[in-house]
Write a protein that holds these residues in place. Structure first.
Motif, PDB file in Angstrom:
ATOM      1  N   GLN A  80     -34.921 -57.768  32.195  1.00 31.88           N
ATOM      2  CA  GLN A  80     -33.769 -56.978  32.615  1.00 31.88           C
ATOM      3  C   GLN A  80     -32.473 -57.771  32.618  1.00 31.88           C
ATOM      4  OE1 GLN A  80     -34.519 -54.364  35.937  1.00 31.88           O
ATOM      5  NE2 GLN A  80     -36.697 -54.355  35.464  1.00 31.88           N
ATOM      6  N   GLY A  81     -32.552 -59.052  32.289  1.00 32.35           N
ATOM      7  CA  GLY A  81     -31.338 -59.852  32.123  1.00 32.35           C
ATOM      8  C   GLY A  81     -30.731 -60.392  33.396  1.00 32.35           C
ATOM      9  N   PHE A  82     -31.523 -60.545  34.455  1.00 31.32           N
ATOM     10  CA  PHE A  82     -31.015 -61.071  35.715  1.00 31.32           C
ATOM     11  C   PHE A  82     -31.298 -62.559  35.834  1.00 31.32           C
ATOM     12  CE2 PHE A  82     -31.531 -56.597  36.805  1.00 31.32           C
ATOM     13  CZ  PHE A  82     -30.362 -56.338  37.502  1.00 31.32           C
ATOM     14  N   SER A  83     -30.359 -63.280  36.423  1.00 27.59           N
ATOM     15  CA  SER A  83     -30.600 -64.685  36.750  1.00 27.59           C
ATOM     16  C   SER A  83     -31.303 -64.753  38.105  1.00 27.59           C
ATOM     17  CB  SER A  83     -29.270 -65.440  36.831  1.00 27.59           C
ATOM     18  OG  SER A  83     -28.540 -65.015  37.976  1.00 27.59           O
ATOM     19  N   LEU A 125     -36.250 -54.833  41.654  1.00 30.79           N
ATOM     20  CA  LEU A 125     -35.224 -54.936  40.623  1.00 30.79           C
ATOM     21  C   LEU A 125     -34.905 -53.543  40.092  1.00 30.79           C
ATOM     22  CD1 LEU A 125     -36.404 -58.005  38.533  1.00 30.79           C
ATOM     23  CD2 LEU A 125     -34.559 -57.912  40.193  1.00 30.79           C
ATOM     24  N   PRO A 126     -33.652 -53.297  39.783  1.00 28.54           N
ATOM     25  CA  PRO A 126     -33.307 -51.999  39.205  1.00 28.54           C
ATOM     26  C   PRO A 126     -34.138 -51.740  37.947  1.00 28.54           C
ATOM     27  CG  PRO A 126     -31.339 -53.264  39.706  1.00 28.54           C
ATOM     28  CD  PRO A 126     -32.510 -54.184  39.910  1.00 28.54           C
ATOM     29  N   HIS A 127     -34.434 -50.483  37.679  1.00 26.55           N
ATOM     30  CA  HIS A 127     -35.257 -50.131  36.528  1.00 26.55           C
ATOM     31  C   HIS A 127     -34.483 -50.189  35.220  1.00 26.55           C
ATOM     32  CE1 HIS A 127     -38.752 -49.063  38.855  1.00 26.55           C
ATOM     33  NE2 HIS A 127     -37.971 -48.422  39.683  1.00 26.55           N
ATOM     34  N   THR A 128     -33.163 -50.279  35.293  1.00 27.74           N
ATOM     35  CA  THR A 128     -32.345 -50.316  34.092  1.00 27.74           C
ATOM     36  C   THR A 128     -31.936 -51.756  33.821  1.00 27.74           C
ATOM     37  OG1 THR A 128     -31.291 -48.460  35.203  1.00 27.74           O
ATOM     38  CG2 THR A 128     -30.525 -48.979  33.014  1.00 27.74           C
TER      39      THR A 128
END
Length: 58
Positions: free
Chosen positions: A10-13, A47-50
């Motif tokens: 999802q692109g989160f650090s 975590l958000p689903h998007t």
């Protein structure tokens, strides 16, 4: 590894996830290294689903 995989896909650090969960980056590292569970032993599914980039305002 569930938390790490979801975070990366999802692109989160680690810092961003820590901010979302109101914990330290070190807690995220610990959870990722301990099979993706938090201190109580429950799965972390917050975590958000998007993917992050779809939520960014451009």
């Amino acid at each position: 590894m569930q938390l790490r995989n979801a975070r990366i896909v999802q692109g989160f650090s680690k810092n961003e996830v820590a901010t979302i969960l109101h914990v330290t980056r070190q807690s995220i590292s610990k959870w990722e290294n301990e099979s993706g569970t938090n201190e109580s032993g429950t799965d972390v599914h917050v975590l958000p689903h998007t993917p992050k980039h779809e939520n960014d305002d451009h």
